[in-house]
Design a protein around this motif. Structure first.
Motif, mmCIF file in Angstrom:
data_model
loop_
_atom_site.group_PDB
_atom_site.id
_atom_site.type_symbol
_atom_site.label_atom_id
_atom_site.label_comp_id
_atom_site.label_asym_id
_atom_site.label_seq_id
_atom_site.Cartn_x
_atom_site.Cartn_y
_atom_site.Cartn_z
ATOM 1 N N PRO A 31 0.838 -1.207 0.000
ATOM 2 C CA PRO A 31 0.000 0.000 0.000
ATOM 3 C C PRO A 31 0.869 1.250 0.000
ATOM 4 C CG PRO A 31 -0.005 -1.022 2.171
ATOM 5 C CD PRO A 31 0.715 -1.965 1.240
ATOM 6 N N THR A 32 0.379 2.269 -0.676
ATOM 7 C CA THR A 32 1.076 3.547 -0.707
ATOM 8 C C THR A 32 0.490 4.434 0.383
ATOM 9 O OG1 THR A 32 1.373 3.360 -3.085
ATOM 10 C CG2 THR A 32 1.640 5.546 -2.134
ATOM 11 N N PRO A 33 1.316 4.953 1.275
ATOM 12 C CA PRO A 33 0.788 5.829 2.320
ATOM 13 C C PRO A 33 0.105 7.049 1.722
ATOM 14 C CG PRO A 33 3.039 5.192 2.807
ATOM 15 C CD PRO A 33 2.751 4.736 1.408
ATOM 16 N N GLU A 34 -1.066 7.396 2.266
ATOM 17 C CA GLU A 34 -1.794 8.576 1.786
ATOM 18 C C GLU A 34 -0.992 9.842 2.069
ATOM 19 O OE1 GLU A 34 -4.664 8.725 0.072
ATOM 20 O OE2 GLU A 34 -4.555 6.536 -0.017
ATOM 21 N N ASP A 35 -0.412 9.898 3.261
ATOM 22 C CA ASP A 35 0.367 11.061 3.657
ATOM 23 C C ASP A 35 1.825 10.658 3.720
ATOM 24 O OD1 ASP A 35 1.563 13.275 4.693
ATOM 25 O OD2 ASP A 35 0.395 13.340 6.539
ATOM 26 N N ALA A 36 2.581 11.058 2.695
ATOM 27 C CA ALA A 36 3.978 10.624 2.591
ATOM 28 C C ALA A 36 4.863 11.238 3.664
ATOM 29 C CB ALA A 36 4.531 10.982 1.209
ATOM 30 N N SER A 37 4.327 12.143 4.481
ATOM 31 C CA SER A 37 5.149 12.744 5.537
ATOM 32 C C SER A 37 4.873 12.105 6.894
ATOM 33 C CB SER A 37 4.876 14.247 5.616
ATOM 34 O OG SER A 37 3.537 14.469 6.029
ATOM 35 N N ASP A 38 3.937 11.202 6.962
ATOM 36 C CA ASP A 38 3.528 10.611 8.236
ATOM 37 C C ASP A 38 4.295 9.314 8.486
ATOM 38 O OD1 ASP A 38 2.307 9.598 10.453
ATOM 39 O OD2 ASP A 38 0.287 9.546 9.605
ATOM 40 N N GLU A 39 5.216 9.349 9.459
ATOM 41 C CA GLU A 39 6.047 8.181 9.763
ATOM 42 C C GLU A 39 5.196 6.964 10.143
ATOM 43 O OE1 GLU A 39 9.335 7.449 9.800
ATOM 44 O OE2 GLU A 39 10.092 9.379 9.143
ATOM 45 N N ALA A 40 4.061 7.193 10.810
ATOM 46 C CA ALA A 40 3.218 6.077 11.246
ATOM 47 C C ALA A 40 2.716 5.268 10.058
ATOM 48 C CB ALA A 40 2.043 6.594 12.068
ATOM 49 N N THR A 41 2.418 5.934 8.962
ATOM 50 C CA THR A 41 1.931 5.197 7.796
ATOM 51 C C THR A 41 3.016 4.297 7.232
ATOM 52 O OG1 THR A 41 2.482 7.000 6.274
ATOM 53 C CG2 THR A 41 0.256 6.973 7.179
ATOM 54 N N PHE A 42 4.258 4.700 7.360
ATOM 55 C CA PHE A 42 5.350 3.852 6.892
ATOM 56 C C PHE A 42 5.544 2.660 7.809
ATOM 57 C CE2 PHE A 42 6.171 7.822 4.738
ATOM 58 C CZ PHE A 42 6.371 7.369 3.449
ATOM 59 N N ASP A 43 5.280 2.846 9.089
ATOM 60 C CA ASP A 43 5.309 1.706 10.005
ATOM 61 C C ASP A 43 4.275 0.673 9.578
ATOM 62 O OD1 ASP A 43 7.309 2.874 11.485
ATOM 63 O OD2 ASP A 43 5.954 3.746 12.974
ATOM 64 N N GLU A 44 3.104 1.154 9.125
ATOM 65 C CA GLU A 44 2.064 0.242 8.643
ATOM 66 C C GLU A 44 2.517 -0.496 7.381
ATOM 67 O OE1 GLU A 44 -1.506 2.524 8.139
ATOM 68 O OE2 GLU A 44 -1.451 3.239 10.207
ATOM 69 N N VAL A 45 3.231 0.206 6.506
ATOM 70 C CA VAL A 45 3.751 -0.432 5.291
ATOM 71 C C VAL A 45 4.743 -1.531 5.665
ATOM 72 C CG1 VAL A 45 5.126 -0.084 3.196
ATOM 73 C CG2 VAL A 45 3.376 1.582 3.821
ATOM 74 N N VAL A 46 5.601 -1.249 6.653
ATOM 75 C CA VAL A 46 6.570 -2.256 7.111
ATOM 76 C C VAL A 46 5.834 -3.454 7.688
ATOM 77 C CG1 VAL A 46 8.413 -2.752 8.747
ATOM 78 C CG2 VAL A 46 8.422 -0.601 7.483
ATOM 79 N N THR A 65 13.787 9.491 4.119
ATOM 80 C CA THR A 65 13.957 9.177 5.536
ATOM 81 C C THR A 65 13.155 7.958 5.989
ATOM 82 O OG1 THR A 65 14.385 11.502 5.939
ATOM 83 C CG2 THR A 65 13.907 10.150 7.858
ATOM 84 N N PRO A 66 11.871 7.820 5.619
ATOM 85 C CA PRO A 66 11.117 6.644 6.080
ATOM 86 C C PRO A 66 11.643 5.312 5.535
ATOM 87 C CG PRO A 66 9.628 8.385 5.387
ATOM 88 C CD PRO A 66 10.993 8.784 4.952
ATOM 89 N N ALA A 67 12.506 5.343 4.535
ATOM 90 C CA ALA A 67 13.078 4.089 4.035
ATOM 91 C C ALA A 67 13.841 3.368 5.142
ATOM 92 C CB ALA A 67 14.005 4.360 2.853
ATOM 93 N N PHE A 68 14.386 4.129 6.085
ATOM 94 C CA PHE A 68 15.133 3.507 7.168
ATOM 95 C C PHE A 68 14.238 2.633 8.048
ATOM 96 C CE2 PHE A 68 18.251 6.851 6.180
ATOM 97 C CZ PHE A 68 19.357 6.034 6.014
ATOM 98 N N THR A 69 12.935 2.940 8.085
ATOM 99 C CA THR A 69 12.008 2.082 8.835
ATOM 100 C C THR A 69 12.019 0.681 8.239
ATOM 101 O OG1 THR A 69 10.616 4.004 9.271
ATOM 102 C CG2 THR A 69 9.616 1.853 9.615
ATOM 103 N N MET A 70 11.974 0.599 6.927
ATOM 104 C CA MET A 70 11.998 -0.689 6.229
ATOM 105 C C MET A 70 13.357 -1.366 6.415
ATOM 106 S SD MET A 70 9.835 -2.477 4.291
ATOM 107 C CE MET A 70 8.704 -1.357 3.497
ATOM 108 N N LEU A 71 14.424 -0.604 6.268
ATOM 109 C CA LEU A 71 15.776 -1.154 6.383
ATOM 110 C C LEU A 71 16.062 -1.645 7.800
ATOM 111 C CD1 LEU A 71 17.521 1.572 4.217
ATOM 112 C CD2 LEU A 71 17.177 -0.822 3.562
ATOM 113 N N ARG A 72 15.615 -0.889 8.813
ATOM 114 C CA ARG A 72 15.811 -1.310 10.212
ATOM 115 C C ARG A 72 15.044 -2.594 10.517
ATOM 116 N NH1 ARG A 72 15.754 4.313 11.369
ATOM 117 N NH2 ARG A 72 13.507 4.235 11.707
#
Length: 198
Positions: A31-46, A65-72
């Motif tokens: 899924p693509t986060p609706e708000d690309a600036s919201d870190e929480a949505t990237f946590d959901e993608v992870v 920056t949120p790519a690091f959530t996936m990498l971590r």
């Protein structure tokens, strides 16, 4: 993103689909986060990536920056475009600065070493991984070594909207454009068409 409208990206995606079929891999759309600036949505993608057993992410079209959530989370990313990110689990192509240098040098040669080159693309999505910064550096370096060449850079998005952005910039511009160098196939084509129309 603009993949379907750009011949280069259409070929890249075709190659990705072909190769995954050859090696028996499965492609899953995250899924693509609706708000690309919201870190929480990237946590959901992870979380989604982990729940469906994603082994690697192909491309990262979001801010860097949120790519690091996936990498971590231990999920590698294979970028399909350049990035300034550095991480042991990240792979990205390099060399577009040299490509842009060569393009400007060739365009300058085509206009006899004298004239104004319109360089189009990038500079509009600074938080994203590839916004043309390395290509602009290459273009500027090439122009600096060519005393008869005047470089005009128009920042644009990477899709058809580039046409309107180029037109607005050129309506304020008094210089005659002698050649166009685009930072993508689509942007180059759109910019050239607008130049001819104007």
């Amino acid at each position: 993103r603009h993949y379907r409208d750009d011949l280069y990206w259409a070929r890249v995606l075709n190659a990705v689909h072909q190769r995954t079929g050859e090696v028996g891999a499965e492609l899953i759309d995250l899924p693509t986060p609706e708000d690309a600036s919201d870190e929480a949505t990237f946590d959901e993608v992870v979380l989604r990536a982990r729940s469906v057993g994603v082994d690697v992410v192909l491309d990262w079209p979001f801010p860097e920056t949120p790519a690091f959530t996936m990498l971590r989370a231990g999920i590698p990313i294979v970028h399909l475009s350049e990035t300034s990110l550095h991480h042991p689990l990240l792979v990205a192509p390099q060399g577009l600065e040299a490509v842009a240098f060569d393009l400007v040098a060739r365009a300058a040669e085509a206009v006899g070493g004298q004239g104004t080159l319109l360089v189009v693309g990038g500079g509009m999505q600074l938080a994203h991984s590839d916004d043309g910064a390395s290509r602009l550096r290459g273009a500027q370096r090439a122009a600096a070594s060519l005393p008869g060449i005047d470089l005009l850079h128009v920042p644009t998005l990477w899709d058809e909207r580039a046409g309107d952005q180029v037109e607005r910039a050129l309506r304020r511009e008094e210089r005659t454009i002698d050649a166009v160098v685009g930072f993508s196939d689509l942007v180059a084509s759109v910019a050239r068409r607008r130049c001819v129309e104007l």
